[in-house]
Scaffold this motif. Structure first.
Motif, PDB file in Angstrom:
ATOM      1  N   ARG B  84      14.935  30.708  14.909  1.00 51.62           N
ATOM      2  CA  ARG B  84      15.533  32.038  14.879  1.00 51.62           C
ATOM      3  C   ARG B  84      16.660  32.141  15.901  1.00 51.62           C
ATOM      4  N   HIS B  85      17.841  32.440  15.388  1.00 48.62           N
ATOM      5  CA  HIS B  85      19.037  32.551  16.201  1.00 48.62           C
ATOM      6  C   HIS B  85      19.844  33.739  15.677  1.00 48.62           C
ATOM      7  N   ASP B  86      20.858  34.146  16.428  1.00 50.34           N
ATOM      8  CA  ASP B  86      21.698  35.272  15.998  1.00 50.34           C
ATOM      9  C   ASP B  86      23.139  34.806  15.830  1.00 50.34           C
ATOM     10  N   PHE B  87      23.804  35.412  14.806  1.00 47.84           N
ATOM     11  CA  PHE B  87      25.217  35.076  14.594  1.00 47.84           C
ATOM     12  C   PHE B  87      26.000  36.360  14.281  1.00 47.84           C
ATOM     13  N   THR B  88      25.522  37.494  14.813  1.00 46.70           N
ATOM     14  CA  THR B  88      26.216  38.765  14.546  1.00 46.70           C
ATOM     15  C   THR B  88      26.834  39.390  15.798  1.00 46.70           C
ATOM     16  N   LEU B  89      26.390  38.996  16.987  1.00 44.27           N
ATOM     17  CA  LEU B  89      26.812  39.702  18.205  1.00 44.27           C
ATOM     18  C   LEU B  89      27.727  38.843  19.066  1.00 44.27           C
ATOM     19  N   THR B  90      28.695  39.511  19.693  1.00 42.35           N
ATOM     20  CA  THR B  90      29.593  38.838  20.629  1.00 42.35           C
ATOM     21  C   THR B  90      28.866  38.604  21.966  1.00 42.35           C
ATOM     22  N   PRO B  91      29.369  37.659  22.758  1.00 47.60           N
ATOM     23  CA  PRO B  91      28.736  37.384  24.062  1.00 47.60           C
ATOM     24  C   PRO B  91      28.637  38.638  24.936  1.00 47.60           C
ATOM     25  N   CYS B  92      27.540  38.753  25.664  1.00 49.79           N
ATOM     26  CA  CYS B  92      27.405  39.872  26.596  1.00 49.79           C
ATOM     27  C   CYS B  92      28.555  39.797  27.602  1.00 49.79           C
ATOM     28  N   SER B  93      28.987  40.959  28.065  1.00 45.59           N
ATOM     29  CA  SER B  93      30.192  41.014  28.886  1.00 45.59           C
ATOM     30  C   SER B  93      30.085  42.156  29.888  1.00 45.59           C
ATOM     31  N   HIS B  94      31.083  42.224  30.756  1.00 41.80           N
ATOM     32  CA  HIS B  94      31.229  43.356  31.662  1.00 41.80           C
ATOM     33  C   HIS B  94      31.055  44.676  30.895  1.00 41.80           C
ATOM     34  N   ASP B  95      31.671  44.747  29.707  1.00 40.52           N
ATOM     35  CA  ASP B  95      31.611  45.978  28.919  1.00 40.52           C
ATOM     36  C   ASP B  95      30.241  46.195  28.279  1.00 40.52           C
ATOM     37  N   THR B  96      29.559  45.104  27.907  1.00 38.27           N
ATOM     38  CA  THR B  96      28.195  45.236  27.386  1.00 38.27           C
ATOM     39  C   THR B  96      27.310  45.903  28.432  1.00 38.27           C
ATOM     40  N   PHE B  97      27.406  45.411  29.664  1.00 34.48           N
ATOM     41  CA  PHE B  97      26.540  45.942  30.719  1.00 34.48           C
ATOM     42  C   PHE B  97      26.925  47.384  31.069  1.00 34.48           C
ATOM     43  N   ARG B  98      28.220  47.707  30.918  1.00 33.77           N
ATOM     44  CA  ARG B  98      28.680  49.072  31.170  1.00 33.77           C
ATOM     45  C   ARG B  98      28.234  50.005  30.043  1.00 33.77           C
ATOM     46  N   ILE B  99      28.478  49.600  28.775  1.00 34.72           N
ATOM     47  CA  ILE B  99      28.255  50.496  27.639  1.00 34.72           C
ATOM     48  C   ILE B  99      26.772  50.572  27.266  1.00 34.72           C
ATOM     49  N   ILE B 100      26.107  49.423  27.157  1.00 36.89           N
ATOM     50  CA  ILE B 100      24.719  49.413  26.648  1.00 36.89           C
ATOM     51  C   ILE B 100      23.703  49.611  27.769  1.00 36.89           C
ATOM     52  N   ASP B 105      27.781  48.505  38.455  1.00 39.08           N
ATOM     53  CA  ASP B 105      28.547  47.348  38.922  1.00 39.08           C
ATOM     54  C   ASP B 105      28.249  46.183  37.971  1.00 39.08           C
ATOM     55  N   PRO B 106      28.857  46.216  36.763  1.00 37.00           N
ATOM     56  CA  PRO B 106      28.432  45.307  35.683  1.00 37.00           C
ATOM     57  C   PRO B 106      28.716  43.839  35.976  1.00 37.00           C
ATOM     58  N   HIS B 107      27.783  42.973  35.580  1.00 35.89           N
ATOM     59  CA  HIS B 107      27.942  41.513  35.632  1.00 35.89           C
ATOM     60  C   HIS B 107      29.003  41.090  34.606  1.00 35.89           C
ATOM     61  N   HIS B 108      29.661  39.953  34.859  1.00 36.97           N
ATOM     62  CA  HIS B 108      30.689  39.488  33.902  1.00 36.97           C
ATOM     63  C   HIS B 108      30.091  38.882  32.640  1.00 36.97           C
ATOM     64  N   GLY B 109      28.795  38.568  32.666  1.00 37.62           N
ATOM     65  CA  GLY B 109      28.083  38.164  31.454  1.00 37.62           C
ATOM     66  C   GLY B 109      28.488  36.818  30.895  1.00 37.62           C
ATOM     67  N   CYS B 110      27.960  36.527  29.708  1.00 42.12           N
ATOM     68  CA  CYS B 110      28.311  35.276  29.018  1.00 42.12           C
ATOM     69  C   CYS B 110      29.804  35.232  28.719  1.00 42.12           C
ATOM     70  N   GLN B 111      30.397  36.383  28.378  1.00 43.70           N
ATOM     71  CA  GLN B 111      31.844  36.411  28.113  1.00 43.70           C
ATOM     72  C   GLN B 111      32.610  35.873  29.320  1.00 43.70           C
ATOM     73  N   GLY B 112      32.283  36.368  30.504  1.00 40.90           N
ATOM     74  CA  GLY B 112      32.963  35.895  31.708  1.00 40.90           C
ATOM     75  C   GLY B 112      32.714  34.423  31.971  1.00 40.90           C
ATOM     76  N   ASN B 113      31.477  33.975  31.743  1.00 42.63           N
ATOM     77  CA  ASN B 113      31.155  32.563  31.953  1.00 42.63           C
ATOM     78  C   ASN B 113      31.865  31.658  30.942  1.00 42.63           C
ATOM     79  N   LEU B 114      31.986  32.141  29.710  1.00 45.79           N
ATOM     80  CA  LEU B 114      32.689  31.364  28.684  1.00 45.79           C
ATOM     81  C   LEU B 114      34.186  31.298  28.995  1.00 45.79           C
ATOM     82  N   GLU B 115      34.753  32.416  29.437  1.00 43.58           N
ATOM     83  CA  GLU B 115      36.179  32.433  29.802  1.00 43.58           C
ATOM     84  C   GLU B 115      36.466  31.400  30.883  1.00 43.58           C
ATOM     85  N   LYS B 116      35.582  31.378  31.891  1.00 45.88           N
ATOM     86  CA  LYS B 116      35.764  30.453  33.020  1.00 45.88           C
ATOM     87  C   LYS B 116      35.634  28.994  32.555  1.00 45.88           C
ATOM     88  N   ALA B 117      34.640  28.747  31.700  1.00 44.81           N
ATOM     89  CA  ALA B 117      34.389  27.371  31.236  1.00 44.81           C
ATOM     90  C   ALA B 117      35.492  26.881  30.306  1.00 44.81           C
TER      91      ALA B 117
END
Lengths: 197, 197
Positions: B84-100, B105-117
């Motif tokens: 079981r895996h998901d293919f509908t949602l974008t990586p969690c991000s600063h905005d995910t932590f802010r909105i949801i 003081d939101p974490h940069h999330g997977c989005q931030g980690n992917l950007e850096k990598a």
């Protein structure tokens, strides 16, 4: 003023912040793939993944917001006479007709029509993400995840209305895929109006 | 050789055509967001919309193919102990932590980690589409379309194995979102091996 998109074709135009876009299904059971790009920076575009995440729902309707890849509101659904749309599938394409329909001489599909309509704006084939597929009726089995493309729920003359939340480039199609429109290719119509007009 | 991705971080590396990538959940109930880009042309990337369309299924597992935006196979799931895996949602991000999550003081999330990598490969923030979210357990109500992020089904040491169908840049995270990993941040491990080795 109502503009008609002929069957199996597409168009693109600017929609300014605050303007309303009505997308109308004149004959019923037709689908229109919609894309949106920030007019000021085309790298910002509609994001199914962000929109579904923030709505916590696959099926979006009245009062739901279509977000960009930068998590900013691009469009709000302000009126919805149909109530069922899809935001999981990419536009039908040459490859859709080859892989899913097994066509020997595949049509270029909504993907091809969107590419053509967006080229004058400097938006290329690789910049076309999952579209908001207006009136597209995709059933989902929550246990298995199986999806099925069913005839749209739209009846002749029904519409869905969007408000632009920023200045946008909008692309719209009259869908080319038989599964999406109950195997009869039909036009789509749209109107742009000022809010409150 | 097993490589460990520390909690709330990410990495990127090359995976050659035919090589196998095993993604392992060492402690259980953790998620890894995966992205893939064509090594020869980074504008070709993983496409949830094409993959779901061609599989006719939201939930992908053994023998399913992850397609690119150009409708070409990028990865095949060749073994799947979790299913079981998901293919509908974008990586969690600063905005995910802010909105949801409503974090002040939101974490940069997977989005931030992917950007850096991905930055060393010339891949920017706007080039990050919906990820294949390995082990992410998203329930879907087929009637309402409501989704819910549940604890992953992965048990300690379980893995999913992918075969590269072209030369790729792969990015992987150890997910940063509480909802995705039952509110305990954990590592992810991976191995690259030759097919048949």
């Amino acid at each position: 003023m109502t503009t008609r998109i002929p069957p199996r074709s597409g168009t693109a135009f600017e929609l300014k912040s605050g303007q309303l876009l009505s997308v109308i299904d004149p004959e019923g059971e037709q689908v229109s793939d919609m894309l949106a790009y920030n007019l000021a920076d085309r790298r910002e575009h509609l994001s199914s993944g962000r929109s579904i995440d923030y709505a916590s729902r696959l099926f979006l309707s009245t009062n739901d917001i279509l977000y960009s890849n930068r998590s900013r509101p691009m469009l709000t659904i302000v009126e919805d006479e149909v109530g069922r749309h899809d935001f999981t599938l990419t536009p039908c394409s040459h490859d859709t007709f080859r892989i899913i329909y097994g066509d020997s001489d595949p049509h270029h599909g909504c993907q091809g029509n969107l590419e053509k309509a967006l080229a004058p704006y400097g938006i290329g084939p690789d910049d076309i993400p999952t579209a908001f597929n207006i009136f597209m009726h995709v059933s989902v089995d929550g246990d298995t995840g199986e999806i099925a493309v069913l005839p749209p729920k739209s009846k002749p003359g029904q519409k869905t209305v969007f408000r632009a939340e920023m200045d946008l480039i909008i692309a719209l199609t009259a869908c080319s895929a038989g599964q999406s429109n109950n195997f009869r290719y039909k036009p789509i119509e749209y109107q742009v109006s000022e809010a409150g007009a």
